[in-house]
Scaffold this motif. Structure first.
Motif, mmCIF file in Angstrom:
data_model
loop_
_atom_site.group_PDB
_atom_site.id
_atom_site.type_symbol
_atom_site.label_atom_id
_atom_site.label_comp_id
_atom_site.label_asym_id
_atom_site.label_seq_id
_atom_site.Cartn_x
_atom_site.Cartn_y
_atom_site.Cartn_z
ATOM 1 N N ARG A 1 0.833 -1.217 0.000
ATOM 2 C CA ARG A 1 0.000 0.000 0.000
ATOM 3 C C ARG A 1 0.862 1.259 0.000
ATOM 4 O O ARG A 1 0.588 2.202 -0.732
ATOM 5 N N HIS B 1 -8.266 -0.059 -6.245
ATOM 6 C CA HIS B 1 -7.652 -1.372 -6.119
ATOM 7 C C HIS B 1 -7.958 -1.964 -4.746
ATOM 8 O O HIS B 1 -8.405 -1.273 -3.842
ATOM 9 N N SER B 2 -7.696 -3.243 -4.626
ATOM 10 C CA SER B 2 -7.812 -3.888 -3.318
ATOM 11 C C SER B 2 -6.587 -4.758 -3.102
ATOM 12 O O SER B 2 -6.065 -5.368 -4.030
ATOM 13 N N GLU C 1 -5.591 -7.715 -0.417
ATOM 14 C CA GLU C 1 -6.132 -8.568 0.649
ATOM 15 C C GLU C 1 -5.152 -9.681 0.999
ATOM 16 O O GLU C 1 -4.465 -10.214 0.133
#
Length: 171
Positions: free
Chosen positions: A91, A104-105, A107
């Motif tokens: 990130r 965006h993701s 995870e």
């Protein structure tokens, strides 16, 4: 009459003193040829090797030291990437890149694996970012699925990242 027979007749026609002079001249020519073809190139090659040998030994010693450093860095990079929060590292890196504005993701999938998904990103920016992540953080792309969108240069991406690539670089 052949060449060998002509040489023999010439030799037979010469006096003893002429034969000695011709034999001496032939021996001198043979010695000069051997010197020019064998001895001198060998001496020159030996001189070149004696000049380059210390440099090559120093390079070999440098490579041994670098090999030891690489082994130490590999040992430390495995623990460094696992200790750090992989998702937080990605990130932060993305916030500094051209992908900062993309939806965006990121995870968790497992302890050392993170799944990244983005609906629409610039392909060139994606390539630059993944290269920088691997070089700077030691995080590598394990698998990636890229789909082209209707807009030129835009793609949809699903990728999984794992820790333990090239190792983090310390400035």
């Amino acid at each position: 009459m052949g060449f060998g027979q002509a040489v023999r007749e010439f030799w037979d026609a010469c006096s003893g003193r002429e034969r000695a002079a011709l034999g001496s001249a032939a021996a001198f020519a043979l010695v000069a040829a051997l010197y020019g073809l064998l001895w001198e190139p060998g001496v020159n090659a030996s001189a070149k090797l004696s000049v380059s040998l210390p440099r090559l030994r120093a390079q070999a010693e440098d490579m041994r030291q670098q090999q030891k450093e690489i082994a130490l860095l590999r040992k430390s990079s495995g623990t460094t990437s696992q200790v750090a929060d992989l998702r937080a590292l990605l990130r932060a890196s993305m916030a500094r890149s051209a992908l900062a504005g993309a939806a965006h993701s990121i995870e968790w999938q497992s302890n050392d694996r993170v799944v990244f998904a983005a609906a629409s990103v610039d392909f060139d920016a994606w390539l630059q970012w993944t290269g920088a992540v691997q070089r700077e953080l030691g995080i590598r792309v394990e698998s990636c699925h890229i789909s082209a969108l209707d807009q030129p240069g835009r793609v949809r991406i699903e990728a999984s990242f794992v820790s333990g690539g090239a190792g983090p670089r310390v400035p």
